[in-house]
Design an enzyme around this catalytic site. Structure first.
Site, PDB file in Angstrom:
ATOM      1  CG  LEU A  72      -2.325   7.488   6.095  1.00 42.87           C
ATOM      2  CD1 LEU A  72      -3.138   7.197   7.354  1.00 42.87           C
ATOM      3  CD2 LEU A  72      -2.053   6.205   5.333  1.00 42.87           C
ATOM      4  CB  SER A 103      -0.901  -0.010   1.238  1.00 41.12           C
ATOM      5  OG  SER A 103      -1.610   1.198   1.344  1.00 41.12           O
ATOM      6  CG  ASN A 136       4.044   0.830   7.850  1.00 42.99           C
ATOM      7  OD1 ASN A 136       4.679   1.463   7.003  1.00 42.99           O
ATOM      8  ND2 ASN A 136       2.759   1.036   8.051  1.00 42.99           N
ATOM      9  CE  LYS A 139      -2.799   7.352  -2.375  1.00 40.03           C
ATOM     10  NZ  LYS A 139      -2.904   8.720  -2.936  1.00 40.03           N
ATOM     11  CB  CYS A 184       0.771   5.052   9.094  1.00 39.50           C
ATOM     12  SG  CYS A 184       1.337   6.440   8.084  1.00 39.50           S
ATOM     13  CG  ASN A 231       6.489   7.745   3.062  1.00 35.67           C
ATOM     14  OD1 ASN A 231       5.375   8.225   3.288  1.00 35.67           O
ATOM     15  ND2 ASN A 231       6.836   6.528   3.464  1.00 35.67           N
ATOM     16  CB  ALA A 232       6.420  12.626   6.007  1.00 39.41           C
TER      17      ALA A 232
END
Length: 301
Positions: free
Chosen positions: A73, A21, A192, A45, A130, A69-70
Site C-alpha cells: 500500500l 486498485s 483480492n 491506488k 490486503c 506482490n507485496a
C-alpha cells in the site's frame, strides 16, 4: 448496438469494465495509451490516512500464470491525493473510485470523511483484504466481526456508494459477504489476492522480502469465478468480479456467474490496453451471439 451500460445500485457505469486498485496507478499513467473515458471506471491506488513507503524490495515476483506482490500500500496519503492527484484526474470522463485502507476502523472512517467533500468521487472501495500489510488489511477481512466493524465505521462517514473488497483467504467468503452487506455495503468486489509464496532455490531465500505475498493473475481465476458465483447467489447487492481477467471471455465468465461488473488487474502490467480491449471483446461477443444488453448474460449460471 449492444447496451453495455450497467449500475451498481446508485453508481452508474457506461460499461461493466473497471480497473483494479494497485494495477492502474491513478489512471493518468495509462492515458497515453487510450482515452480513459472508454472505461466504466477506474479504481485508484490504495489510499491511507498517512503516507506509506510500502514494504522493502524485492516485493514482486513472477509465478506460473501469475505474479506475487507485496508492495504494501505505498502511497502519499489521503491529503496528498485530495490536493495534488485528484485535481489532475477529475476530468478523465469516467467514474473514479478511491480504494481506501487503514490500520484500524477509525483510519478507514477518517479517510472516507476527508474524501466525502469531493463531489466527483461517487464511490469508494474499502480494502479489508490486503495480505501485504502487518496491520489492518486482511486482518479485518477474515472474520465476520472484523468486516462488520470496518464497514460500520466507514458507513458513518461516507454518504455515497460503498464497495467492500473481500479476501479469498477465508473459510466461508459468503459469511464475510453477508456481514459486510448487513453492515452497510452497497456492493462487494472479489477476490483480492490469494496468499502465496515463492522460493529462489539458487539463493535459498524467499523471492519476496516479506516471505509471503498476494498471488494474482490467470492462476487464480477459477477460484475467483467460484467465489463470485457463491456470493452473487447469497446477497441482494451487486457483486464486482476480479481475478485473472485477461480477455473478454474471462470477463464474461464472471458476468455469467453473477457479477454486475468486473475489474482488470494484473493484465494491465502485461498489456496497458487490456481493459479497453476487454470492453471491445465483450461487445464483439454480444454482437456475434445476438445479445442486445449485457444484463441478458448476468447470472445465467
Amino acid at each position: 448496438m449492444v447496451n453495455l451500460s450497467t449500475s451498481l445500485g446508485s453508481l452508474q457505469l457506461k460499461n461493466p469494465v473497471l480497473t483494479a486498485s494497485g494495477t492502474f496507478g491513478y489512471g493518468e499513467e495509462y492515458s497515453d495509451f487510450f482515452d480513459l473515458a472508454r472505461l466504466g471506471g477506474i479504481i485508484v491506488k490504495g489510499t491511507t490516512l498517512e503516507a506509506r513507503e510500502g514494504n522493502p524490495y524485492p516485493r514482486m515476483a513472477e509465478t506460473p500464470s501469475g505474479m506475487l506482490n507485496a508492495v504494501g500500500l505505498q502511497n502519499k496519503g489521503v491529503d496528498h491525493f485530495i490536493s495534488q492527484t485528484y485535481p489532475r484526474i477529475a476530468g478523465c470522463g469516467t467514474q473514479i473510485i478511491v480504494n481506501v485502507s487503514g490500520s484500524c476502523p477509525e483510519d478507514y472512517a477518517e479517510v472516507a470523511r476527508r474524501l466525502a467533500p469531493l463531489a466527483g468521487i461517487e464511490a469508494i472501495e474499502i480494502n479489508i483484504s490486503c495480505p501485504n500489510v502487518k496491520q489492518g488489511g486482511m486482518a479485518y477481512g477474515t472474520t465476520t466481526a472484523g468486516a462488520s466493524e470496518v464497514v460500520t465505521a466507514v458507513r458513518k462517514t461516507w454518504p455515497r456508494h460503498l464497495m467492500v473488497k473481500l479476501s479469498p483467504n477465508v473459510t466461508s467468503i459468503v459469511n464475510i459477504a453477508l456481514a459486510a452487506r448487513d453492515a452497510g455495503a452497497d456492493s462487494l468486489s472479489l477476490i483480492n489476492t490469494l496468499l502465496g509464496m515463492a522460493v529462489d532455490v539458487e539463493r535459498r531465500r524467499p523471492m519476496l522480502s516479506t516471505v509471503t505475498g498476494g498471488l494474482s493473475g490467470p492462476a487464480v481465476r477459477p477460484v475467483a469465478v467460484r467465489m463470485v458465483w457463491q456470493v452473487a447467489k447469497a446477497v441482494d447487492i451487486p457483486v464486482v468480479g476480479l481475478g485473472g481477467i485477461c480477455c473478454g471471455r474471462d470477463a464474461l465468465e464472471f458476468i455469467m456467474a453473477g457479477a454486475t461488473a468486473v475489474q482488470i488487474g494484473t493484465a494491465n502490467f502485461i498489456d496497458p490496453t487490456s481493459s479497453v480491449r476487454v470492453v471491445d471483446e465483450i461487445t464483439e461477443f454480444c454482437e456475434r451471439q445476438g445479445v442486445n444488453d449485457i444484463s441478458e448474460l448476468r447470472g445465467i449460471i
